[in-house]
Design a protein around this motif. Structure first.
Motif, PDB file in Angstrom:
ATOM      1  N   UNK A  85      73.490  84.662  36.566  1.00  0.00           N
ATOM      2  CA  UNK A  85      74.070  83.677  35.655  1.00  0.00           C
ATOM      3  C   UNK A  85      73.018  82.834  34.949  1.00  0.00           C
ATOM      4  N   UNK A  86      71.791  82.880  35.432  1.00  0.00           N
ATOM      5  CA  UNK A  86      70.784  81.935  34.947  1.00  0.00           C
ATOM      6  C   UNK A  86      70.396  82.179  33.491  1.00  0.00           C
TER       7      UNK A  86
ATOM      8  N   UNK B 958      66.827  73.141  33.227  1.00  0.00           N
ATOM      9  CA  UNK B 958      67.704  73.177  32.053  1.00  0.00           C
ATOM     10  C   UNK B 958      68.461  74.506  32.011  1.00  0.00           C
ATOM     11  N   UNK B 959      67.746  75.587  32.310  1.00  0.00           N
ATOM     12  CA  UNK B 959      68.414  76.897  32.342  1.00  0.00           C
ATOM     13  C   UNK B 959      69.536  76.890  33.386  1.00  0.00           C
ATOM     14  N   UNK B 960      69.275  76.246  34.505  1.00  0.00           N
ATOM     15  CA  UNK B 960      70.298  76.169  35.555  1.00  0.00           C
ATOM     16  C   UNK B 960      71.505  75.355  35.107  1.00  0.00           C
ATOM     17  N   UNK B 962      72.532  74.958  32.027  1.00  0.00           N
ATOM     18  CA  UNK B 962      73.281  75.814  31.089  1.00  0.00           C
ATOM     19  C   UNK B 962      74.133  76.812  31.873  1.00  0.00           C
ATOM     20  N   UNK B 963      73.499  77.415  32.874  1.00  0.00           N
ATOM     21  CA  UNK B 963      74.193  78.451  33.641  1.00  0.00           C
ATOM     22  C   UNK B 963      75.425  77.863  34.322  1.00  0.00           C
TER      23      UNK B 963
END
Lengths: 362, 1036
Positions: A85-86, B958-960, B962-963
């Protein structure tokens, strides 16, 4: 002036869809440092794009490298890429990422081919790096990929290429190359001898493909439980029976006359062929009969080169001559009434013929 | 027991290895709601456990349902020692409480740990059975819908706009409690995350109650913020606009209900000519009171008086909406009106005629006065009772009053595009509020059940009405140059217009817009307490003045005359103040062409000096003309006026602002609504001015193929492809030396410019594209550190069609106007003569016959043909999009891609979730709003170097985030987040200790959209016939 008064402490860019630049990806895969990558990009004219400057390029390169580094963990088990999902990455980009990550330099693969994929070899990566000019970091990645694929499929049942494709989601072409590497590493074929140096990775990969397709257990029996990595023991054992072709004097003479009758006037090196027929035939049959020993299996290629290819080469056989000879050499055995092992012979000669033809070049 | 919450834990995947010996994990799950906890069985030795649990049922009050999150903890079972926590998932069940939103939460959600980040995923199912509770004194407000979107959500129709709602809750910050000294960072972070979840839930519930009290059913433009005050507490506050919304039936909109797509259409009845159409301030007689008042006014009515009366009206509106309904009010008639007048002063104390909306239903926004803002510096350590919200309430009250009075001074009764913010450094806190003074139509202010005679239809010439001044010409609150509107030639307009709202869709714009930023740094002495606050208060007016001057100059330099979406952010640090103003500049056709910038030297005797000046002048003139070309600004008329405009006296420069900035000590005020041509004479009498000019010219233009704006849409671009890329970029800079103001300014400006350049470069594969909603947030996290965060969306458009589409955009507004106005013949006929406004014709042929304006004629030549063309281009466009996407594939999720993903929901691969800070998705139709997403995360590390340093750490975080947003949206059944924003990004590091911590707060609206191409394919036949209406409804 600006740089003295301030410094960038932190700089990140995160897109909802992960931003991936294929050119930068290649630089990363090549093991370039950020500084080198920036230089290469500038040389490639990246500054002309979008009114960029060196600072922008540096920031972009660092950011991309970091992204790839973050993705690397996933790429090492490609099946996770699709349901993680990342990173939101469109499927075709996922495929690109994986494929490129597993692509390797054939120069590198040629060096590693047939070697044991263990830690000991990893120390040799330095040497390979300096020999091939491939950056050490890239060597590491490629070597680790080989090792990883090897470890996963080593114990798996079923067709080797399909196993690799299923677990690593690679293209057919790439999966076949990996099958070759796994196959060579498993059987530990000798490829490093000086006399074999002229052979490229693709030559060997082709041969491996032949061996996998025709000489392994999976080749004859399509039951899923069969293993593709090892040569079929039974078949190797049966190869001993071919000895009769050279041990039985009559049979050898008859074989020779049959071949000569077919080739007369058709090849330029007829007389040389006629003179060396018995030696050549003995070489091929002896190679076959010795394959029960692991040591001799390893020496398959060096034997082919030393005992067959080199004599032909010194007699200046053309590839066409060679092809005709092998075709008739192989087929005329069918008319030898005393010979009972036609099936084994064809299975053996089919592979040997295509391997020799592939390997017969300068 | 008004609710039953049910949760089922299905499975986990990608769990981390918790037992080094076996390389496996014995995982189980705790499901907690309120004080009740359930556990699953331990699923031994697996990284992909299949719990398949029973349904865990919680019987709870709906009040708790609103406040509490469902808390899921994944643990590793350990026989001999304490169980290790793997991570947590907080699920906000609010979306399930509203019948129109989501019905179930189901899907893979990331398991999050504040120290390790995402550690695998868990598949859960959550449902709520709600029993209706009709208790009048209930504490819950289940069913009130919340939207971050600052306009009426796409599939709703505004029946009523009730007005401003606000709330503020305070709690002790767990990080500053004594217990924090003995507990682990993880425990502390989790306490904080949970507390903020609870507080936001409580806040939302309380706001919902206020909305119900007003008689509304939704909050639009919901803006929630955190103030991490430190020792004094943690404040969560929110503002929003209470509305009564009505759902528009979704699917048939294309085929069966052309009228539905324009929300206001239903309400339109033939208007009555009580007042001349288009008269500014003619908000009509919406209530008996106003009808009465107005009738007594002569044409030369006092605007100030009127505005105060409308002010009252607005303040009253919420009360009107409360319970009783409008019809009662109508019957009570004049008597009630009288009563209202009496209570007026009392009401003014409490009520704010504020609207957090930035875009409005057609006909709602009548006139715009200009930007109003107020700031105030407060000391947090002087709060008497820090645990109670009273003091902060009083602070905001003060500021809102200030805003209100500013609006009144501008002759306006309302403030739109209203927002509030804070900046905290140690014990000093700057509170800011800003908005746009405006006059609104009463149309949405009362119940729709009024008689037709009271439903007075406002007819403002579309495209220029909002520019007409709302204030009294003879009694202008500030000096401004007024001219007759360049569109209708009837009403006065200012020479420059600054606003905080989006560009109204009906606005007539020449050329394209662009992002304009003013950046400023001011050093300040380190000080404490009162002295510090005073120093900051004293600096603020200068900061604002300079920001304003910069904005003005940059606007002129681009040959534009109006700013939209203006956002001025002032950040306070220990030794400096940062100011960043961002806005989208446009050329409003209705406003006069801006004069150039004139450089004037002080000592004309020196020849080299003069040469220097003339060189500079030439440079500026070149830049202006280049910019005009770049942004396609070719005003149809009076071009020569720009060049030959008389240069005003230099000495007049900016006198006006000084007087303003000296006006208040604590609260500084700035009316950014005005600008005189003489403000653009730059006197080179000191080095400052030279620097100013240099600064002006250093702003590099956007690279070819790029446009940028900080508003929702870019005028002049309509043909968006479905390729969008939302992104967040954060940079932190360390200032290494003692710098002067000018040095700082230069550095700060370069930082922003370079950041923009980097963004353009990153997104180059999307060209041609526009960066929309480009919003910068600046902060001073530490002394000598500057943090800049940007969240925006890059949207590709079709270049080949842009010319054609330029026409179409005109066409679009035109058609829209027609659909709105076609029943109001009597007014429009009158307008025809003077205006280029669309002509009210029931027959399409007629259009080409009328149209006095050449461009209007051109545009209207035959709208049937245009529609065909449009339908054609849509189809053609979709083909083009795909091909251009293949080329530009690196970035965006393409159309083909998202189509596929929409269909393969249940598949093993992850569904694509689009995110955008805008309220819409190009090329798509939002068919359902699933609820608000409001998430708060803390991430901390004690191994900063190992995680790739600060950049690696924040990039991952930040990616986390978003995820997690995507996963929660997907679990709600959605495929996009609109009006997404990152409210907070607080980053702290301690490299010496190898530690860092970051807090991020994001919000948005989860939605389901379908591609318009899909809609089209289902109804190609009808589509082409009704393209105009669906487009009008989209209001892209």
């Amino acid at each position: 002036m600006l740089f003295k008064k301030m410094s960038m402490e932190l700089d990140v860019f995160v897109g909802n869809t992960t931003v991936l630049d294929e050119d930068v990806y290649q630089l990363w895969l090549d093991g370039q440092t950020v500084t080198d990558a920036v230089r290469i990009r500038i040389e490639a004219g990246a500054l002309q794009e979008c009114e960029a400057n060196a600072e922008v390029l540096l920031s972009d390169t660092m950011d991309q490298f970091r992204t790839f580094q973050m993705c690397e963990r996933l790429l090492q088990s490609p099946s996770k890429v699709a349901n993680q999902l990342l990173f939101q990455i469109p499927p075709h980009r996922q495929t690109m990422l994986i494929e490129r990550y597993y692509e390797f330099d054939s120069m590198f693969a040629r060096e590693v081919l047939g070697k044991k994929l263990s830690k000991g070899t990893k120390k040799d990566l330095d040497d390979i790096g300096s020999k091939t000019g491939i950056v050490l970091k890239s060597c590491r990645r490629q070597f680790d990929n080989f090792k990883r694929v090897f470890k996963v499929v080593e114990e798996l049942k079923g067709p080797l290429v399909e196993n690799i494709q299923r677990h690593f989601l690679l293209s057919d072409v790439l999966a076949r190359d990996y099958a070759a590497i796994v196959f060579f590493a498993n059987s530990r074929f000798e490829t490093g001898k000086r006399k074999l140096q002229y052979l490229s990775f693709q030559d060997f990969a082709f041969c491996a493909g032949q061996l996998i397709s025709y000489w392994t257990v999976g080749a004859v029996d399509n039951v899923v439980e069969n293993m593709d990595v090892d040569l079929e023991k039974e078949f190797l054992h049966d190869l001993k029976d071919l000895k009769v072709l050279v041990n039985d004097k009559d049979m050898l003479d008859q074989h020779k006359s049959l071949v000569c009758a077919q080739l007369r006037g058709k090849i330029k090196v007829f007389s040389e062929m006629e003179a060396s027929f018995k030696n050549l035939s003995r070489a091929l049959v002896n190679i076959a009969s010795k394959l029960t020993h692991t040591k001799d299996v390893r020496d398959l290629f060096i034997d082919l080169v030393e005992k067959f290819i080199e004599p032909c080469r010194s007699d200046k056989w053309t590839i066409g001559d060679l092809r005709l000879f092998l075709t008739h050499y192989s087929s005329s055995v069918h008319t030898l009434e005393a010979f009972r092992r036609q099936v084994i012979w064809d299975r053996y000669m089919g592979v040997i013929k295509s391997c020799i033809l592939k390997m017969y070049h300068d | 027991m008004p609710g039953k919450l049910k949760a089922k834990i299905v499975a986990g995947r990608h769990l981390p290895v918790m037992d080094r010996a076996s390389d496996l994990t014995d995982a189980f799950v705790e499901v907690k709601f309120g004080n009740t906890t359930f556990k699953t069985d331990v699923y031994p030795k697996s990284l992909n456990p299949q719990w398949n649990s029973e349904w865990f049922k919680f019987e709870v009050d709906d009040e708790d349902l609103q406040d509490e999150p469902l808390q899921i903890t994944v643990l590793d079972h350990d026989t001999y020692s304490a169980n290790d926590a793997i991570g947590k998932v907080y699920i906000d069940i609010d979306p399930l409480l509203c019948s129109e939103a989501a019905t179930v939460i189901s899907g893979w959600l990331p398991i999050y740990d504040t120290i390790h980040g995402i550690r695998g995923e868990i598949n859960v199912l959550v449902k709520v059975d709600l029993f209706n509770d009709l208790n009048r004194f209930r504490q819950s407000s289940c069913g009130v819908k919340f939207f971050c979107t600052t306009s009426i959500p796409r599939c709703y129709r505004a029946v009523m706009v009730h007005g401003f709602v606000e709330e503020l809750v305070v709690n002790e910050d767990p990080e500053y409690q004594w217990i924090d000294r003995i507990r682990t960072p993880r425990a502390s972070n989790e306490a904080r995350q949970r507390l903020i979840f609870l507080m936001s839930g409580e806040l939302q519930r309380k706001i919902g109650l206020k909305v119900l009290e007003m008689g509304g059913n939704a909050v639009v433009g919901y803006l929630q913020c955190f103030d991490l005050e430190g020792e004094t507490g943690l404040v969560v506050r929110a503002i929003g606009t209470a509305c009564t919304l009505e759902k528009i039936s979704t699917l048939p909109a294309t085929a069966t209900h052309p009228s539905n797509s324009s929300p206001s259409k239903d309400m339109k009845e033939p208007g009555f000519g009580e007042e001349a159409p288009g008269v500014p301030l003619s908000s009509g007689p919406p209530t008996p009171l106003r009808a009465q008042t107005f009738s007594s006014f002569s044409p030369s009515k006092s605007y100030s008086r009127q505005s105060s009366s409308s002010d009252t009206e607005l303040s009253l509106t919420p009360k009107t909406g409360m319970g009783s309904g409008g019809s009662a009010g109508k019957e009570a008639g004049p008597l009630k009106a009288l009563l209202r007048q009496q209570t007026q002063s009392a009401l003014e104390q409490r009520e704010y005629p504020f609207f957090t909306l930035t875009a409005f239903p057609p006909g709602f926004l009548l006139h715009v006065g200009g930007v109003v803002s107020a700031r105030s510096v407060k000391l947090l350590d002087r709060i008497h009772n820090p645990d109670e919200p009273e003091t902060r309430d009083a602070w905001w009250e003060e500021i809102r009053q200030e805003i209100k009075s500013h609006a009144k001074a501008l002759g306006c009764h309302a403030v739109v595009g209203y927002s509030e913010s804070t900046s905290i450094c140690e014990e000093v806190c700057i509170l800011s509020a800003s908005g746009t003074a405006a006059i609104l139509s009463s149309r949405f202010m009362q119940d729709g059940s009024l008689d037709t005679e009271h439903r007075f239809e406002e007819v403002v010439p579309p495209g220029c009405g909002f520019c007409h001044i709302p204030y009294d010409e003879l009694n202008i609150p500030f000096p401004a140059q007024l001219t007759y509107c360049y569109c209708c030639r009837r009403y006065k307009v200012p020479d420059v217009l600054f606003t905080t709202i989006d560009l109204p869709t009906e606005a007539n714009v020449t050329g394209k817009g662009c992002l304009i930023q003013a950046r400023l740094c001011r050093t300040k002495k380190k000080a404490q307490g009162e002295g510090n606050a005073t120093a900051i208060s004293n600096l603020l007016p200068f900061l604002e003045y300079e920001l304003h001057t910069q904005l003005m100059n940059k606007l002129k330099l681009r040959g534009m005359n109006a700013l939209f979406g203006l956002r001025i952010q002032i950040s306070v640090g220990e030794t400096m103040l940062l100011g960043l103003a961002s806005a989208t500049g446009v050329y409003l056709t209705a406003l006069p062409s801006p004069g150039g910038i004139q450089v004037a030297g002080k000592t004309p005797s020196d020849i080299t000096y003069e040469q220097h000046i003339s060189n500079m002048q030439k440079k500026i003139n070149d830049t202006i003309s280049k910019n005009k070309e770049l942004h396609e600004i070719n005003p149809p008329e009076v071009v020569e006026e720009i060049i030959g405009s008389p240069i005003p006296e230099p000495r007049q420069r900016s006198r006006l602002f000084r007087s303003h900035s000296e006006s208040s000590d604590e609260v500084s005020e700035l009316d950014l609504s005005h600008g005189k041509k003489d403000a653009f004479v730059l006197e080179i009498d000191d080095t400052d001015a030279v620097e100013d000019i240099h600064a002006l010219l250093t702003d590099s233009p956007t690279p070819a193929g790029f446009y940028s704006c900080n508003t929702e849409i870019m005028p002049g671009i309509q043909n968006w492809t479905s390729a969008i890329q939302m992104f967040t970029s954060v940079r932190v800079f360390r200032l290494n030396a003692n710098l002067t103001n000018q040095g700082l300014n230069k550095i700060f400006s370069d930082l922003c410019e370079n950041l923009l350049k980097s963004l353009y470069f990153k997104l180059r594969s999307m060209v041609p594209c526009c960066l929309c909603h480009l919003n910068f947030t600046v902060a001073i996290p530490e002394d000598e550190l500057i943090q800049v965060a940007v969240t925006a969306v890059a949207m590709s458009f079709d270049k080949e069609q842009s010319l054609e589409n330029g026409k179409q955009s005109g066409e679009k507004t035109l058609i829209k106007a027609i659909t709105e106005n076609d029943e109001q013949l009597q007014f429009n006929l009158e307008l025809n003569a003077e205006t280029s406004s669309p002509n009210p014709l029931s027959s399409p042929k007629g259009l080409s016959e009328v149209g006095s304006h050449p461009s209007a004629r051109d545009r209207c030549s035959s709208w049937i043909e245009q529609l065909k063309l449009k339908a054609h281009t849509i189809r053609r466009g979709s083909v083009k999009t795909t091909s251009s996407l293949e080329k530009a594939s690196p970035l965006p999720e393409g159309r083909s891609r998202s189509l596929r993903s929409n269909r393969s929901y249940s598949g093993s691969s992850v569904a694509v979730v689009k995110m955008t800070p805008l309220s819409f998705i190009p090329g798509a139709k939002i068919i359902k709003y699933l609820g608000i997403i409001n998430m708060f995360f803390i991430r901390e590390t004690t191994s900063l170097r190992e995680e790739g340093g600060v950049s690696g750490f924040l990039h991952t975080f930040i990616a986390e985030v978003f995820a997690m947003v995507r996963a929660h949206v997907a679990a709600l059944g959605g495929n996009a987040v609109v009006s997404y924003s990152m409210k907070e990004c607080v980053f702290m590091e301690n490299p010496n200790k190898n530690q860092a911590q970051c807090l991020i707060n994001v919000s948005g609206d989860a939605v389901i959209f379908i591609q318009e191409s899909e809609l089209e394919s289902t109804s190609v036949q009808t589509q082409s016939a009704t393209t105009h209406t669906s487009n009008g409804g989209e209001g892209t």
